[in-house]
Structures are given as C-alpha cells and as structure tokens.
Design an enzyme around this catalytic site. Structure first.
Site, mmCIF file in Angstrom:
data_model
loop_
_atom_site.group_PDB
_atom_site.id
_atom_site.type_symbol
_atom_site.label_atom_id
_atom_site.label_comp_id
_atom_site.label_asym_id
_atom_site.label_seq_id
_atom_site.Cartn_x
_atom_site.Cartn_y
_atom_site.Cartn_z
ATOM 1 N N TYR A 1 -1.516 0.257 10.032
ATOM 2 C CA TYR A 1 -1.929 -0.357 8.669
ATOM 3 C C TYR A 1 -0.269 -0.114 7.809
ATOM 4 O O TYR A 1 0.165 -0.991 7.037
ATOM 5 C CB TYR A 1 -3.061 0.159 7.829
ATOM 6 N N SER B 1 0.815 -1.174 -0.146
ATOM 7 C CA SER B 1 0.131 -0.075 0.051
ATOM 8 C C SER B 1 1.076 1.224 -0.024
ATOM 9 O O SER B 1 1.910 1.227 0.571
ATOM 10 C CB SER B 1 -0.832 -0.075 1.328
#
Length: 246
Positions: free
Chosen positions: A157, A144
């Site tokens: 995250y 990501s």
C-alpha cells in the site's frame, strides 16, 4: 451549500462508499454535476438517490478500474457530452494485504498496483486534455500517510501511494503555468471499510467519519484554489510540502 460549483462537472472514482461517496455528494450539493465511478452498482444508486434528494444531479458509471479500455472510453464519452471536465477526484484504491514483502503473492501485488497506480495514470492520461479545457481545472489524488511512514508490513500500500503522489507532483509541474491545479490528499485514519480491514481491532468511533473528512477536502475542488503540487493533510487541515531539492 452555496452553489460554489454551479455549472461545473466533477468525476469521482470510488464513489460508491467512504470518502468518495461523501465527497461526490458534497460536490453535487455545491452545484457540480457528478460523474460517479465505482464497481458497486448498489452504492452508486444509493448515492444517486441522495444527490437527487439534495437537488443535485449525477451520471452513474459502473466501471472496474482494471478495465483500462473502459477508462479510455469514459474520457471520450465526457469529451463528447460535456467537452471538458472541471474536477477529477482519484479516490478509488485497494489496501492489498498487510504482510512481509516476501510473503505478498504476485497476484495480490499486481492487482493493488493496477487499481491504485496504473488506473490512476490511465485516468490522468484520459482526463488531462479535458481538465486543461476548464477555466479552473482541479485534480485531487487520494494518497496516504503510509507513503511517507513506510511501516513494516505496509510495503504494498505504501509503495502504491508513493507512486500516485509522484504522478500527481509531476503532473502539477507539467501544468503549473495553466489554470489546472493538482494536489494529493492524506485523509488520515478515517471511519471506512478499508480502515476496518487494516485495523480490525480499532474502535471506529474514535475516528472521524468519511463525511467529516470529505468536508475538509472539498475546498481543493473550488475555483479559488491556488496551491498545486502539494499534499493536503486532513488531520492538520493544511498543505504540507514534501518537495525535495534536485
């Protein structure tokens, strides 16, 4: 499709929805037998119906990736049945929670790290010998942009995705003289349930669909790929090089 993966076997985690679902379907349409791994049986069955409708084949594996023993057994089952693995897509992941670092509960932190990082390492450990037996092993690890932007409240995250990128890059360095190619993918903002959880006020129609994103990732699974140890940015449709000198 053109049958570019005829006779090959691909394993996709997080295959019951989103990018994993669409990529599994594309791999099958190209001729690969897909080992579809996910917790949600209903989503796996929907995937199987579509793959069969497209003329492809799949093996469904309902598995919670927190089950480390189950991951080990899966590797053994693949070795026994197929003897090798050609493609691994490490797609499954958890958002965790968006919150100040000091407000994240330990249980939430540990669960996200277990699913996003530890299970990815366990999959790599289990599947690496099988991918080495392929004449063109391909590993695609979903990352990501959060791993590099490190925005406020995204620490959990972001840290987990930075960790899996590091795993992928080290794995690529260890196997650079083999036919195995290992790359990470930054899919960018995509019309998925996870994105909706992270950005509830966002209009999903402004984002590319999971199928559109999967179509750009598919070439990383093909035997003619030469890149390894890189990050593929879907929005830019090209490899980026985040390598830093020693």
């Amino acid at each position: 499709m053109t049958g570019r993966l005829d006779g090959r076997t691909a394993l996709v985690t997080g295959a019951s929805r989103g990018i994993g679902f669409q990529l599994a379907r594309l791999l099958a349409a190209e001729g690969a037998h897909v080992i579809a791994v996910a917790r949600t049986v209903g989503g796996l069955e929907d995937l199987d119906d579509l793959i069969k409708g497209d003329g492809g084949s799949a093996t469904l594996v309902p598995l919670d990736l927190k089950d480390m023993g189950g991951i080990d057994r899966l590797g053994g089952a693949i070795a026994e049945r197929w003897g090798k693995l050609d493609i691994f897509v490490g797609n499954a992941g958890r958002l965790g929670v968006l919150a100040p670092i000091g407000h994240i509960e330990a249980k939430t932190f540990e669960e996200a790290m277990t699913v996003n990082v530890t299970s990815t390492w366990r999959m790599i450990r289990s599947l690496d010998p099988l991918l080495r037996r392929s004449d063109a092993g391909r590993a695609i690890i979903m990352s990501s942009g959060a791993a590099h932007s490190c925005k406020a409240f995204w620490s959990l995250y972001a840290a987990s995705k930075a960790a899996v990128e590091a795993l992928a890059r080290s794995w690529a360095a260890e196997t650079e003289n083999l036919p195995l190619r290992v790359n990470s993918v930054n899919p960018g903002a995509t019309r998925t349930a996870m994105r909706a959880q992270a950005m509830p006020g966002e209009d999903p129609k402004t984002l590319p669909t999971a199928k559109e994103v999967a179509e750009k990732i598919l070439p990383l699974a093909l035997p003619d790929l030469t890149e390894t140890g890189r990050v593929f940015d879907v929005r830019q449709n090209r490899f980026l090089n985040y390598h830093m000198p020693d």
